[in-house]
Scaffold this active site. Structure first.
Site: not given
Length: 411
Positions: A162, A301, A338, A397
């Site tokens: 991400c 985020h 997202h 991640f």
């Protein structure tokens, strides 16, 4: 060293398939989240996604070429062509060997694997498409952009989950700053609203699996309990200031700082003290020569997961000090979902638009305050405010952290 500016932007998102539409819906607080239609989600835990709607790639790409591209590549090429058009770039006004592509994807063409693997098991290896590998590999977004636009400089594909979009723009910024390229098309694309991704993210308890769309993707709200998957692409044309001025380009904003760190902690969870995220923000500000009290807006985020916003708030406080309580913050994922590897690129565009228009986009769906998230997250409605400096924060991640700092072009 060269200063680096943005001269073009393109976007394919769940709330608009070009930058003007995206911005109008962002300001209005319009959600792009709805029931999944791209596959039958009856037996899946997560029922909602933020899908791109009404997308017709043939407006920008030849029909034959479209058939040889995965959906994420189509998003990438369309966004890049929009950005290139706005930048006013064409054959003859740039050196193609000094023009590159830094364009990433979190999972690339995972859908190709989902389609082709059962063919091999059920019908034999001879039935697997010869396009399977070119459609599957994540670098094909960058490759297709380079071919579509005739860019023969450095072409790379960051893959940092991400944080991909921010890393792509940040590394492109460095390539221009240090003189390796004059122009870079940078950003990210993602298209993984598919069965295997839904199941995988759901089973690791990352996705929102409730049945009330009003509580899906509600960053910073105490009720948040999972992100909503989105899809799309964001592309920006980065250019050295000297090159942009020499050809009389319109400058949208300056990329003035970039910070990247690793948590070195866990495959999915962030550092519980927020040190890595804080340090990335600090490095971006130091790179730009900016103090925390000069920052007007942070695009967080803000994934709508219980742990992210708690740790991200902690990181912002560590990086900003007392200024954290005075800066405008919002999570546009409350509207777009997202977008994984494309998230940072689309959110970079939101930052530039906030600078240009003096408007802070909202965090929608916010009703229940969380004492662990006690900053100004611009709840529910856009706010008019001067924005000279904006930060965009992305976490991936594996502990990948990347922050970008954008500045209004004033001199």
């Amino acid at each position: 060293m060269e200063r680096v500016v943005i001269t073009g932007m393109g976007a394919v998102t769940p709330i608009g398939n070009d930058v003007p539409t995206f911005w109008e819906n962002l300001k209005a607080g319009k959600s792009g989240i709805g029931p999944i239609t791209l596959f039958d989600a009856t037996n899946f835990k997560a029922k909602f996604a933020a899908e791109v709607k009404g997308f017709d790639p043939t407006q920008y790409i030849d029909k034959r070429d479209c058939k040889r591209m995965e959906r994420f590549c189509q998003f990438a090429v369309v966004a890049a062509k929009q950005a290139f058009l706005q930048a006013g770039l064409s054959d003859g006004n740039f050196d193609p060997y000094r023009a590159g592509v830094f364009f990433g994807s979190g999972v690339g063409g995972l859908e190709a694997f989902e389609v082709e693997f059962p063919k091999m098991i059920e019908k034999g290896p001879g039935r697997v498409s010869p396009l399977c590998i070119p459609e599957l590999i994540a670098n094909m977004g960058a490759a297709q952009i380079s071919m579509a636009l005739g860019l023969k400089g450095e072409s790379i594909c960051p893959v940092t989950a991400c944080a991909t979009g921010n890393h792509a723009i940040g590394e492109a910024y460095r390539a221009i700053k240090h003189g390796y390229q004059d122009i870079v098309v940078a950003g990210g694309a993602e298209a993984c609203i598919i069965r295997i991704a839904n199941a995988g993210f759901s089973n690791m308890k990352a996705l929102y699996t409730g049945d009330d769309i009003r509580t899906a993707s509600i960053p910073f709200d105490a009720r948040r309990n999972g992100f909503v998957m989105g899809e799309g692409a964001g592309a920006v044309v980065l250019e050295s200031l000297s090159h942009a001025q020499a050809r009389g380009a319109t400058i949208l904003a300056e990329v003035a700082g970039y910070g990247a760190t690793s948590d070195a902690y866990h495959i999915t969870a962030p550092d519980p003290e927020g040190e890595g995220g804080a340090r990335a923000l600090e490095i971006a500000m130091q790179d730009a020569g900016v103090s925390p009290d000069q920052v007007d807006y942070i695009n967080a985020h803000g994934t709508s997961t219980p742990i992210n916003e708690k740790i991200e708030t902690m990181a912002i406080k560590k990086a900003m000090g007392e200024a954290a309580y005075h800066v405008h913050i919002s999570s546009t994922k409350s509207m777009t979902g997202h977008l994984l590897g494309a998230a940072g690129a689309v959110e970079a565009i939101a930052c530039v638009l906030a600078i240009q228009n003096g408007i802070i986009p909202p965090t929608i769906g916010y009703e229940v305050p969380d004492p662990d998230c006690d900053l100004d997250i611009t709840p529910n409605h856009a706010v008019e405010a001067p924005v000279r400096i904006a930060l965009s924060n992305s976490l991936g991640f594996g502990g990948h952290n990347a922050a970008l700092l954008f500045r209004k072009m004033e001199d």
